[in-house]
Scaffold this motif. Structure first.
Motif, short mmCIF file in Angstrom:
data_model
loop_
_atom_site.label_atom_id
_atom_site.label_comp_id
_atom_site.label_asym_id
_atom_site.label_seq_id
_atom_site.Cartn_x
_atom_site.Cartn_y
_atom_site.Cartn_z
N GLY A 86 -14.33 45.00 48.08
CA GLY A 86 -15.96 44.82 47.56
C GLY A 86 -16.36 43.68 48.15
N LEU A 87 -17.43 42.93 47.90
CA LEU A 87 -18.16 41.08 48.50
C LEU A 87 -16.70 40.04 47.62
N LEU A 88 -16.85 40.50 46.09
CA LEU A 88 -15.85 39.52 45.30
C LEU A 88 -14.69 39.64 45.61
N TRP A 92 -16.92 43.43 53.35
CA TRP A 92 -18.00 43.10 53.28
C TRP A 92 -18.69 44.46 53.67
N GLY A 93 -17.72 45.20 53.87
CA GLY A 93 -17.85 47.21 53.94
C GLY A 93 -18.09 47.47 55.06
N TRP A 94 -18.45 48.21 56.01
CA TRP A 94 -18.71 49.06 57.27
C TRP A 94 -19.96 48.86 58.11
N SER A 95 -19.77 48.56 59.05
CA SER A 95 -21.25 48.41 59.58
C SER A 95 -21.36 50.01 60.39
N PHE A 96 -22.00 50.73 60.48
CA PHE A 96 -22.57 52.36 61.13
C PHE A 96 -23.36 52.16 61.43
N GLU A 97 -23.66 51.11 62.43
CA GLU A 97 -24.24 51.44 63.60
C GLU A 97 -23.19 51.06 64.93
N HIS A 98 -22.39 49.43 64.41
CA HIS A 98 -21.55 49.61 65.76
C HIS A 98 -20.11 49.75 65.28
N ASP A 99 -19.33 51.33 64.42
CA ASP A 99 -18.99 51.92 64.11
C ASP A 99 -17.34 50.92 63.86
N LEU A 100 -17.82 49.16 63.01
CA LEU A 100 -16.62 48.71 63.33
C LEU A 100 -16.58 47.43 61.21
N PRO A 101 -15.56 46.89 60.61
CA PRO A 101 -15.66 46.09 59.60
C PRO A 101 -16.58 45.74 59.86
N VAL A 102 -17.92 45.26 58.98
CA VAL A 102 -18.51 44.21 58.68
C VAL A 102 -18.22 42.45 59.33
N SER A 103 -16.78 42.14 58.65
CA SER A 103 -16.30 41.01 59.38
C SER A 103 -16.26 41.16 60.73
N GLU A 104 -16.05 42.08 61.39
CA GLU A 104 -15.70 41.75 62.51
C GLU A 104 -16.42 41.43 63.39
N LEU A 110 -21.95 34.18 62.68
CA LEU A 110 -21.97 33.58 61.38
C LEU A 110 -22.12 32.43 61.80
N MET A 111 -21.39 32.24 62.47
CA MET A 111 -20.25 30.89 63.08
C MET A 111 -21.45 30.33 64.12
N LEU A 112 -21.57 30.86 64.88
CA LEU A 112 -22.57 30.00 65.87
C LEU A 112 -24.09 29.85 64.61
N SER A 113 -24.26 30.76 63.88
CA SER A 113 -25.35 30.70 63.28
C SER A 113 -25.50 28.95 62.45
N PHE A 114 -24.14 29.61 61.63
CA PHE A 114 -23.84 27.92 61.24
C PHE A 114 -23.70 26.28 61.36
N ASP A 300 -28.51 49.71 58.01
CA ASP A 300 -26.89 49.58 58.35
C ASP A 300 -26.96 48.85 57.42
N GLN A 301 -27.26 49.17 55.51
CA GLN A 301 -26.91 48.38 54.51
C GLN A 301 -26.13 47.56 54.47
N TYR A 302 -25.25 47.79 55.29
CA TYR A 302 -23.68 46.68 54.24
C TYR A 302 -23.86 46.06 55.49
N LEU A 303 -23.98 45.80 56.78
CA LEU A 303 -24.28 45.08 57.90
C LEU A 303 -25.48 43.63 57.05
N ALA A 304 -26.52 44.50 56.92
CA ALA A 304 -27.77 43.24 56.38
C ALA A 304 -27.45 43.06 55.17
N GLY A 305 -26.93 43.54 54.52
CA GLY A 305 -27.04 42.91 52.61
C GLY A 305 -25.90 41.95 53.08
N SER A 306 -24.71 41.97 53.78
CA SER A 306 -23.71 40.62 54.17
C SER A 306 -24.53 39.44 55.20
N PHE A 307 -25.51 39.77 56.17
CA PHE A 307 -25.88 38.66 56.47
C PHE A 307 -26.87 38.07 55.51
N LEU A 308 -27.97 38.35 54.30
CA LEU A 308 -28.96 38.02 53.28
C LEU A 308 -28.01 37.56 52.60
#
Length: 341
Positions: A86-88, A92-104, A110-114, A300-308
């Motif tokens: 999990g997060l710890l 970061w979980g799986w993005s169901f909409e993109h069918d990829l791990p959230v980290s990918e 995230l880099m561009l946002s930072f 897409d709860q894992y993707l949204a949760g990781s962003f938040l």
């Protein structure tokens, strides 16, 4: 100071845990989830193979489990179908909409946002600081009145409206397209000098758009705080003793007037991030804002949760930094609490 820093770091841990719980509750509030919506669509179309895969993902990620078990598995403190991850543990979980791990999915965004948010904060400080000092030391001058007008206009103009106006004039008057944060040929490509240069070439427009309201607000606050300090008795005494005006300004009133300026770091980060999300949609920026909105809409709860959680982490770190800077800037701020004996 060391004990205070350690104490604040330890406080950040339960703070982030509470934020993670609230975030997960908010994401779970709408009925259903991404996979349940997909199941309904597949049942209506009769695609049995895809339906079996969706059901497998639903069981694998524990979406059929009670709320507490889902939260524990997402956080990494409850063993799910995939074991203890999990997060710890950095999963970061799986993005169901993109069918990829959230980290990918979120890597570049995230880099561009930072980069965008950090550049906006630097722009806000670099512009607001000298203008606020000038307006306070030249009270009721033409420059002060002009900057006051600029401050009110900046505060009253929404970021997305300013973005739309700039896009219109750039297109109509100069035939330019100012959307995007890099040239299209660099999208999805690994980082290189050309890609970094393209980001820098496009970065100044969203930085100005997002930073305008924050800059205007900081100018007004710094001017008001500095005017208040300049009227205090210690300033009158220092002038009577013949202290040079510039040295007097920098050593005493300006230093004291910076307290709210520094304290705003914790509030500035989330405000810049929320403003950049809307502007990113208007300017078609390839940052986390548009993807976060899409993830919330599609559940897409894992993707949204990781962003938040990432945005919350920035806010908590910003508050931590502002507290340390305030303690270093103003010796009147006590770190140990209580009254000196």
């Amino acid at each position: 100071m060391l004990n205070y820093t350690i104490h604040r770091i330890l406080i950040m841990i339960p703070t982030l845990l509470v934020i993670s719980f609230v975030t997960f509750v908010i994401i779970q509030l709408p009925p259903g989830d991404y996979l349940s919506n997909q199941i309904q669509e597949l049942k209506s179309s009769g695609d049995s193979a895809a339906l079996e895969r969706v059901e497998f993902l639903r069981r694998q990620y524990g979406l059929d489990k009670p709320f507490v078990e889902q939260y524990g598995a997402w956080l990494g403190i409850w063993p799910g179908e995939r074991g203890l991850s999990g997060l710890l543990q950095g999963d970061w979980g799986w993005s169901f909409e993109h069918d990829l791990p959230v980290s990918e999915v979120v890597g570049d965004r995230l880099m561009l946002s930072f980069v965008l948010n950090f550049s906006t904060i630097l722009f806000t400080w670099a512009v607001a600081f000298p203008i606020g000092v000038y307006a306070a030391t030249h009270q009721y001058s033409w420059g002060d009145h002009g900057l006051t007008l600029f401050g009110y206009v900046g505060l009253a103009t929404p970021n997305f409206l300013l973005a739309l106006v700039l896009m219109y004039f750039a297109n109509v008057q100069f035939g330019l397209s100012i959307g995007g944060i890099m040239d299209p040929e660099h999208l999805g490509q690994p980082w290189s000098w050309d890609k970094a240069r393209s980001v820098l070439d496009h970065l100044w427009i969203p930085v100005i758009v997002i930073g305008t309201s924050g800059t205007a607000g900081m100018i007004r606050r710094l001017r008001a705080n500095l005017l208040d300090e300049l009227q205090k008795q210690y300033v009158v005494t220092a002038r009577a003793k013949g202290m040079a005006p510039t040295r007097l300004l920098v050593k005493y009133p300006l230093r004291m007037a910076l307290n709210p300026f520094i304290a705003d770091i914790g509030n500035l980060l989330p405000s810049v991030i929320s403003g950049s999300a809307i502007v990113a949609v208007v300017l078609s920026l390839q940052t986390s804002g548009p993807m976060l909105l899409d993830a919330l809409q599609s559940q897409d709860q894992y993707l949204a949760g990781s962003f938040l959680m990432f945005l919350s982490l920035l806010a908590v770190i910003g508050t931590f930094i502002s507290d340390l800077l305030l303690a270093a800037l103003d010796p009147r701020i006590r770190l140990t609490g209580g009254m000196a004996k």
